[in-house]
Design an enzyme around this catalytic site. Sequence first.
Site: not given
Ligand SMILES: NC(=O)c1ccc[n+]([C@@H]2O[C@H](COP(=O)([O-])OP(=O)(O)OC[C@H]3O[C@@H](n4cnc5c(N)ncnc54)[C@H](O)[C@@H]3O)[C@@H](O)[C@H]2O)c1
Length: 246
Positions: A89, A154, A187
């Site tokens: 994730n 991305y 989200i």
């Molecule tokens: N929020 C949205 O609208 C959305 C939409 C589509 C997809 N996503 C995907 O969902 C996933 C989670 O997104 P989110 O919104 O919760 O993001 P967020 O930034 O709130 O959380 C991401 C987490 O990943 C960790 N992280 C980032 N890089 C890292 C690394 N190199 N090693 C270890 N940990 C690492 C961060 O510390 C954080 O805890 C991601 O893959 C994102 O691309 C999010």
Amino acid sequence: MNLKGKTAIVTGGSQGIGAAIALKLAELGANIVIIDRKEKEASETTKEIENLGVKSFVVIADISNFQEADNAVNSIIKEFGKIDILVNNAGINMDGVIWKMTEDQWDKVINVNLKGYFNYIRAISPIFREQKSGKIINITSINGLRGKFGQSNYASAKAGIIGLTKTVAKELGKYNVNVNAVAPGLIETEMMKNADPVVREAATAEIVLGRMGQSVDIANTVAFLASELSRHITGEVIKVDGGQYI
Ligand SMILES: NC(=O)c1ccc[n+]([C@@H]2O[C@H](COP(=O)([O-])OP(=O)(O)OC[C@H]3O[C@@H](n4cnc5c(N)ncnc54)[C@H](O)[C@@H]3O)[C@@H](O)[C@H]2O)c1
């Protein structure tokens, strides 16, 4: 759905969608391993997980590091003796239109969002092969399916995750391993709360259900894919986007 006694890894499980997934799987009885770079947030989420009566374990690692993934998996096996569920994730974005995108922006996003997923699947697949069971759930994005202005790095990584999911589903299918992807639309996480209100409004306007998705919407789908209810689903990409893609 019951995940009692299962061991689940959630990368990026400290906050946002990852934390919601970790808490949902814990609620269903799984012991949880969070892999994240953020120590403080990881320990706060761990406390919430333990309050649900299951075990929780944190590995501080950068998912883009191949060796750290191997070390993490070895330490999890030492702690729990087995792994049943991997949720890839953790992700980042570093946006920019293609004519301004730097090599660093490209490399960092591909290394975390695509290589990071490979690293954990690569480290865990011999274990899943051996035990003849396992669930892999990769969080991609609808932007990996449709592209997105300003997100060539991305969207490429997220599209790559879909190819990775389908290939690994073919390779691990005969070992009773299900490999699927979840493609969220917009989200409401910390990242989005801080986004430009104009960008937020434009994206929300695309969602046919007329509201932003919540992290728990993704967590509920991941729980289904981690459970035996989805045992005949593999190589699939499930959009959870309130109709944003259509
Ligand atoms: N929020 C949205 O609208 C959305 C939409 C589509 C997809 N996503 C995907 O969902 C996933 C989670 O997104 P989110 O919104 O919760 O993001 P967020 O930034 O709130 O959380 C991401 C987490 O990943 C960790 N992280 C980032 N890089 C890292 C690394 N190199 N090693 C270890 N940990 C690492 C961060 O510390 C954080 O805890 C991601 O893959 C994102 O691309 C999010």
